[in-house]
Enzyme design. Structure first.
Site: not given
Length: 771
Positions: A188, A466
């Site tokens: 770069e 239940s």
């Protein structure tokens, strides 16, 4: 004479006329310089203010529980390897560096990475773990010295992101792996260590390359300029933006050294998109693409990440592996040309595959239901900006192994049930906890584990059917002078007229009455008639008080129908209720968070284990006994077609009207799980609690292999022999004699001895005399 003077006058007029313009030009130039200087001063302030302050908003990181290793620990080798894979450990021929593991038969050698925990730093070390069956049989250091305990680093399971969804793992320059800085500079910005923010040589080279190529092929931006663009500016392409970028780059280099600029670049650069989350910096990119810490990367991995800087989308190795491989190899060639590495190193690196994981290991959608729970619990103590900007480190009780087993249990069961009409429309939720301390270990909010929308585990409030019945029977068993497990109940039709004139006529699921039964049989077989009649004898308000003591925080009307589960709860609330039943009557708030650290590792807050005794241990013991009978002889008995009979379990099925909700809640000694199946539109399903949710629960237990339930018998409980047919006291050797637990003083009178051979009677007398 006149003609000769005329030209001189014209020249003077022209010369005099040009002076005002020159003056104006000088004045404008001066003004421009003043404006430029002012702009430079402004830019200088911008550069220093942000770069010297808090440079980034870092989201909170959420970690799973750390896996602790010790001899005798119940841990299968395959489960351990699964955890190592999730942590990104590499299978290599030698554990010669952090993150490496070697598998040799029942032995695993590894080099841990070390970690900063709430109670201090744990250094990286070499470990040898030996397995025997499903247990850890040996634990030692790499040099052979034995260890009492070792702690693995916890799995990072997600983060809490700010509105812009940027994420990063901040690193120091010294944490960078070999060749990262050299590769980045070579690719770069070759003149990085020589220029002052902008590179005339780089600009000239870019102009020449672009001119000869006839198209834009290379930019002239330095690393400093790239950092400025990403850190301060937008991606706008204009001359003014480029000039601003250059000025700010020069100013940045005036105030800060190359090391600081390079470190900032490593943390700022954009390297990918993970859904809504933007992956910034090499630290996070390493975890996202390789599931490894940055410091462990090899040359070929470094080359891939640096190559992606040019175009993170184009060179994404998961989407475009061919382009990514070509780019990586180009970077490697460039390193060889510049003498950074040798030709042999490049040749070896090119032979390596891309090596990226199938998906990002830090995806914020990995475990969305549990992360949602963590966010809600954190917001009770922290502001949103604290959670999304300060880089807090959140340590939780999440167990990734148990989570994966829960997911597999659900998916496999739904696939097996898929032949039934309507099952494909059924949704699901699951909450898994440790019954001894109330820590949440796994959670599913949907039949699709990665679905990050509606969290049914926390927000699906549905009639529990239940599942309420243990509360009814516990209320009765707290009155030992009136009720025992062998008290008689009438399971016969009846009706109750309400204040509004409506008549309530409960029915059993099989539409039959079962006559006179034992109290425990009403719970074991989930009979509605006997349960409702018992609840009315006790008083509906009394049952609702029991529910409140169990941990249910809801205002329910005292209607008779509440006794059969007309009230609605979320799976999380059901887990809270059953946690108290599983933990001997001790109530503890369910929690998923253990502790919180600052970004610097300073302790902020702990979430300690808090417990409160709500019930007599004897009454809970009897209720658990009845719930074990649910599994042995009642509605949950199908579990033992898949699980060993030696595994003692307790639980309860639940089915709402028209099978709209299928529930099961049950526990072993070390594992409690609540499962719900149903439709989001509250439509009918083809599943009862036993044929749906119980099947998922059973599959989880088969995979998790929990410890059998073993609650110590309380001091106020005695075992008595009774006749199974009459409930009257009996001797141990009599026909139909069974042993039942009772609160001391409520047991039936002992029966006379019968059917015992004389020699056995004599031996019993002798044993009794000796004792």
């Amino acid at each position: 004479m006149t003609r000769s003077r005329t030209p001189r006058k014209s020249a003077k007029r022209r010369s005099g006329a040009s002076r005002p313009w020159l003056g104006w030009a000088l004045k404008l130039a001066l003004v421009g310089l003043v404006v430029l200087a002012g702009f430079a001063v402004y830019l200088d302030a911008v550069v220093q203010e942000k770069f010297s302050g808090k440079r980034w908003t870092v989201p909170a990181k959420v970690y799973a529980r750390p896996l602790e290793l010790f001899v005798g620990q119940k841990l299968a080798k395959q489960d351990f390897l699964t955890e190592l894979d999730a942590l990104g450990y590499r299978r290599e021929s030698a554990a010669d560096g952090p993150g490496a593991a070697v598998v040799n038969g029942n032995q695993v050698d590894l080099h841990t990475r070390g970690f900063q925990f709430y109670d201090g730093n744990e250094s990286a070390q070499r470990l040898r773990v030996r397995f025997s069956g499903d247990y850890v049989a040996g634990l030692s250091q790499g040099n052979g010295s034995k260890l009492d305990v070792a702690r693995m680093e916890p799995l990072l399971i997600g983060g809490l992101y700010p509105a812009h969804h940027e994420d990063r793992i901040l690193i120091k320059l010294e944490q960078a792996p070999p060749y990262l800085v050299e590769t980045l500079v070579a690719v770069e910005d070759r003149e990085f260590f020589n220029h002052f923010g902008v590179s005339p040589k780089g600009i000239a080279r870019a102009v020449w390359i672009n001119a000869t190529a006839g198209q834009l092929r290379q930019g002239g931006s330095t690393l400093t300029q790239q950092l400025v663009k990403n850190f301060y500016l937008t991606s706008e392409r204009s001359l003014s933006r480029k000039l601003t970028e250059a000025m700010m780059a020069v100013l940045l280099e005036l105030h800060y050294d190359k090391k600081e600029i390079l470190e900032a670049y490593l943390n700022e650069v954009f390297l990918g998109q993970d859904g809504q989350r933007a992956v910034h910096g090499f630290g996070l990119a390493s975890q996202y693409f390789f599931s490894q810490p940055l410091g462990e990367l090899k040359l070929h991995q470094v080359a891939l990440l640096v190559g992606m800087v040019k175009g993170p989308t184009v060179y994404n190795p998961r989407r475009n592996p061919e382009l990514a491989l070509k780019r990586r190899n180009l970077v490697l060639d460039l390193l060889e040309q510049q003498g950074v590495v040798s030709a042999e190193q490049v040749a070896l690196a090119k032979q390596q595959p891309l090596g990226v994981t199938k998906r990002g290991s830090l995806a914020d959608s990995s475990f969305p239901a549990f992360l949602d729970l963590v966010k809600r619990q954190l917001r009770e103590d922290y502001r949103d900006e604290d959670l999304t900007e300060e880089g807090l480190r959140i340590f939780t009780s999440f167990d990734p192994i148990l989570q994966l087993k829960s997911e597999a249990a659900l998916s496999e069961t739904l696939k097996r049930l898929g032949g039934r009409k309507g099952v494909d429309e059924v949704e699901a939720a699951m909450v898994v906890t440790n019954p001894e301390n109330g820590e949440i270990q796994a959670m599913l909010g949907s039949r699709q584990p990665r679905f990050a929308g509606f969290n049914r585990a926390l927000d699906a409030v549905r009639p529990i059917g239940s599942l309420i019945k243990p509360a009814v029977y516990l209320t009765a068993l707290e009155r030992p002078s009136q009720y025992t497990l062998t008290s008689w109940l009438a399971d016969e039709p009846f009706s109750v007229k309400g204040q509004d004139g409506q008549v309530w006529r409960p029915q059993n699921y099989d539409r039959k009455a079962h006559g006179t039964i034992y109290l425990y049989q009403g719970l074991a077989n989930s009979y509605n008639l006997s349960t409702a009649k018992l609840g009315l004898e006790l008083g509906v308000p009394e049952v609702l008080k029991t529910l409140e003591r169990l941990g249910v925080d809801r205002e329910w009307p005292a209607y008779p129908s509440m006794l059969l589960g007309a009230g609605a709860l979320s799976p999380m609330e059901v887990a809270t209720m059953y946690q108290t039943l599983a933990n001997g009557g001790f109530n503890t708030q369910l929690r998923g968070i253990r502790s919180v650290l600052t970004a610097e590792g300073e302790p902020l807050k702990r979430y300690p284990f808090q417990i409160q005794q709500r019930f007599d241990a004897g009454a809970i013991y009897l209720t658990q006994n009845a719930m074990q009978r649910v599994m042995r002889e009642g509605t949950g008995r199908s579990v033992y077609s898949q699980l060993p009979s030696s595994l003692t379990l307790a639980g309860k099925t639940g089915t709402s009207n028209d099978s709209r909700d299928s529930w099961f809640a049950g526990f072993s000694q070390d594992l409690l799980a609540v499962v719900w199946l149903g439709r989001d539109d509250n439509g009918k399903t083809p599943l009862t609690g036993a044929t749906g949710a119980l099947q998922v629960w059973t599959s989880l237990m088969a995979k998790a292999d929990p410890l059998p339930l073993d609650m110590p018998q309380p001091d106020n409980v005695v075992q008595a022999w009774v006749n199974a047919g009459t409930g009257q006291g009996s001797a141990a050797g009599c026909p139909n004699a069974v042993q039942m637990p009772y609160i001391r003083g409520s047991e039936p009178p002992a029966g006379a001895a019968c059917g015992v051979a004389p020699d056995e009677a004599v031996m019993d007398w002798v044993r009794g005399w000796l004792e």
